[in-house]
Design a protein around this motif. Structure first.
Motif, PDB file in Angstrom:
ATOM      1  N   THR A 211      16.306  21.850  21.526  1.00 37.40           N
ATOM      2  CA  THR A 211      17.116  22.899  20.909  1.00 37.40           C
ATOM      3  C   THR A 211      17.442  22.540  19.465  1.00 37.40           C
ATOM      4  O   THR A 211      17.491  23.405  18.586  1.00 37.40           O
ATOM      5  CB  THR A 211      18.416  23.114  21.699  1.00 37.40           C
ATOM      6  OG1 THR A 211      18.084  23.524  23.024  1.00 37.40           O
ATOM      7  CG2 THR A 211      19.291  24.179  21.058  1.00 37.40           C
TER       8      THR A 211
ATOM      9  N   HIS B 299      10.930  36.410  18.746  1.00 40.87           N
ATOM     10  CA  HIS B 299      11.511  36.147  20.067  1.00 40.87           C
ATOM     11  C   HIS B 299      12.303  37.351  20.590  1.00 40.87           C
ATOM     12  O   HIS B 299      12.900  37.268  21.666  1.00 40.87           O
ATOM     13  CB  HIS B 299      12.427  34.918  20.020  1.00 40.87           C
ATOM     14  CG  HIS B 299      11.706  33.611  19.987  1.00 40.87           C
ATOM     15  ND1 HIS B 299      11.010  33.165  18.885  1.00 40.87           N
ATOM     16  CD2 HIS B 299      11.552  32.643  20.946  1.00 40.87           C
ATOM     17  CE1 HIS B 299      10.481  31.986  19.141  1.00 40.87           C
ATOM     18  NE2 HIS B 299      10.790  31.654  20.381  1.00 40.87           N
TER      19      HIS B 299
ATOM     20  N   SER C 128      11.159  24.822  21.513  1.00 40.85           N
ATOM     21  CA  SER C 128       9.738  24.695  21.849  1.00 40.85           C
ATOM     22  C   SER C 128       9.234  23.385  21.262  1.00 40.85           C
ATOM     23  O   SER C 128       8.452  23.361  20.318  1.00 40.85           O
ATOM     24  CB  SER C 128       8.943  25.883  21.291  1.00 40.85           C
ATOM     25  OG  SER C 128       7.578  25.782  21.646  1.00 40.85           O
TER      26      SER C 128
ATOM     27  N   LYS D  65       8.888  23.649  17.376  1.00 43.55           N
ATOM     28  CA  LYS D  65       9.960  24.532  16.936  1.00 43.55           C
ATOM     29  C   LYS D  65      11.287  24.151  17.597  1.00 43.55           C
ATOM     30  O   LYS D  65      11.314  23.568  18.669  1.00 43.55           O
ATOM     31  CB  LYS D  65       9.613  25.983  17.263  1.00 43.55           C
ATOM     32  CG  LYS D  65       8.384  26.495  16.509  1.00 43.55           C
ATOM     33  CD  LYS D  65       8.077  27.940  16.859  1.00 43.55           C
ATOM     34  CE  LYS D  65       6.851  28.431  16.098  1.00 43.55           C
ATOM     35  NZ  LYS D  65       6.521  29.839  16.433  1.00 43.55           N
ATOM     36  N   SER D  66      12.363  24.513  16.914  1.00 43.79           N
ATOM     37  CA  SER D  66      13.702  24.214  17.434  1.00 43.79           C
ATOM     38  C   SER D  66      14.630  25.381  17.184  1.00 43.79           C
ATOM     39  O   SER D  66      14.359  26.256  16.352  1.00 43.79           O
ATOM     40  CB  SER D  66      14.265  22.949  16.767  1.00 43.79           C
ATOM     41  OG  SER D  66      14.445  23.168  15.368  1.00 43.79           O
TER      42      SER D  66
END
Length: 438
Positions: A253, A172, A195, A199-200
């Motif tokens: 998140t 990222h 995401s 993903k978190s």
């Protein structure tokens, strides 16, 4: 009178230890002895039992598993019903007063019997000139005062840790943190990684929302009761923390911790809120140490609680005839040789108190040697506290309101307004409280 007896007993004990240290030659055969151990569960104690019998071949154990015996007597261990709690209390009282254990493992006898009195181990540490390492001194609360009473010790401990997924930060193009994060900084750093559902930004340490609410309240300095013993969990700071957690979970998140059976639950989150217990999992999972950085848990200057917690506690009953024999074992377990064995022989999934002997799969663990960085503010003291029934009622009410919010049955503000009514009724009922000195 009890204090006089305790002092007299300690004097006899110290004399016996001195005699043993000065007169007993190495290699002398010890007399066989059977030690009665009250433990939380026999399965939990099994590995330590085998290890201690190997190191002290003259010792055998008569093990009383409290939870095992409770199940045998058909006590529902959820203890939701008052009759089950009464039975459980009586069972514990009977074990302490009738069975008369020599020592305890993973078990605190004080709440169940006023006859339970534990040996203060600090004078024995000093008399035998045992040098504790910095982790042990902090763990036992002896880093500030060497005169503090010490009734329980543990060869292992647990400490909250933050695991940084370096691969996700690199992918990222976000600079990974290199120093302590406050709770607000931590949440802000996590936002770009959201995401869902894959993903978190961060994974919370517990599997349910209420446990995480209580856990995070400690690191940002929220108390559930004020200096008058009144519940204040309905007030705005608690509402705001709940709003943050619920919001982060909804927008991806944050994620709740996975079930213990899940493999590599941390692999799809940028920051994993774990503990030293996870070091064992990382090692068994063959994680690449280059992919992870281990940091201190996020906390605020107002944080409650200390960094370190004993995980497998031992204590000695002051009425035992074998205090010296039990202490000999505990002294050995606190040493470096035992720490190496505990790790290499997989006697525990918790971290030993010697950082260099923790199973770490190559992870850099410098953070574990940073003792005392996090504040340990005392929670407000008060003349009263929530009774068991009061605690149960508060937990059930809070859990119910949080579930209504998570299931989107009502909004958070409506849930907290309803909680305020419940808490005000609780605070007005003296039956929900008990004297703090009891």
């Amino acid at each position: 009178m009890r204090r006089y007896i305790s002092l007299l007993l300690l004097g006899v004990l110290l004399t016996a230890v001195a005699s043993a240290c000065s007169n007993e030659p190495k290699g002398k055969k010890n007399e066989p002895v059977t030690l009665k151990a009250a433990v939380a569960s026999e399965g939990q104690f099994a590995k330590f039992k085998g290890y201690l019998e190997e190191k002290f071949p003259h010792v055998t154990f008569d093990v009383i598993g409290v939870l095992d015996r409770a199940q045998g007597e058909m006590i529902d261990l959820t203890l939701k019903q008052p009759e089950d709690w009464t039975k459980f209390q009586e069972l514990n009282r009977s074990i302490i007063e009738d069975d008369q254990p020599d020592f305890y493992f993973g078990y605190i006898p004080a709440p169940y019997s006023d006859q339970a009195e534990l040996v203060d181990l600090n004078p024995l540490l000093q008399f035998n000139q045992i040098t504790l390492n910095p982790v042990q001194r902090s763990l036992f609360g002896l880093d500030q005062s060497f005169d503090k009473k010490l009734e329980v010790v543990s060869p292992t401990y647990i400490r909250d840790l933050l695991f940084i997924n370096r691969k996700m930060f690199q992918s990222h193009h976000i600079t990974e943190p290199s120093s302590h994060l406050s709770w607000d900084q931590f949440r802000q750093l996590a936002e770009p990684f959201a995401s869902p559902p894959v993903k978190s930004g961060y994974m919370l340490p517990s599997v349910d929302l209420i446990s995480n609410l209580y856990r995070i309240s400690n690191v940002i300095g929220l108390s559930a009761v004020d200096e008058n013993g009144q519940v204040m969990i309905h007030q705005e700071p608690w509402r705001e923390l709940a709003r943050q957690l619920v919001g982060d979970l909804k927008n991806g998140t944050a994620k709740l911790a996975s079930a213990p059976t899940s493999e590599r639950p941390w692999s799809r989150t940028a920051m994993y809120m774990g503990s030293t217990a996870d070091l064992h999992k990382f090692a068994l999972g063959n994680e690449n140490p280059e992919d992870w950085t281990v940091m201190a848990f996020p906390y605020s200057p107002e944080a409650y609680d200390s960094e370190l917690h004993m995980s497998e506690i031992f204590s000695i009953d002051s009425s035992s005839r074998y205090i010296n024999e039990v202490w000999e074992m505990l002294e050995y377990l606190l040493g470096e040789e035992a720490a190496m064995d505990i790790t290499s022989r997989n006697l525990s999934t918790y971290a030993v108190t010697y950082t260099e002997h923790i199973l770490s799969s190559g992870l850099q663990l410098d953070v574990l040697n940073q003792i005392g960085d996090r504040p340990a503010n005392a929670k407000p003291s008060s003349p009263s506290r929530l009774s068991r029934s009061g605690n149960t009622a508060l937990f059930q009410a809070l859990n119910r309101q949080l579930n209504l919010v998570v299931n989107e049955d009502i909004g958070l503000d409506e849930a907290w307004d309803q909680l305020e009514v419940i808490v005000n009724e609780m605070n007005a009922n003296p039956a929900n409280f008990e004297n703090n000195s009891e």
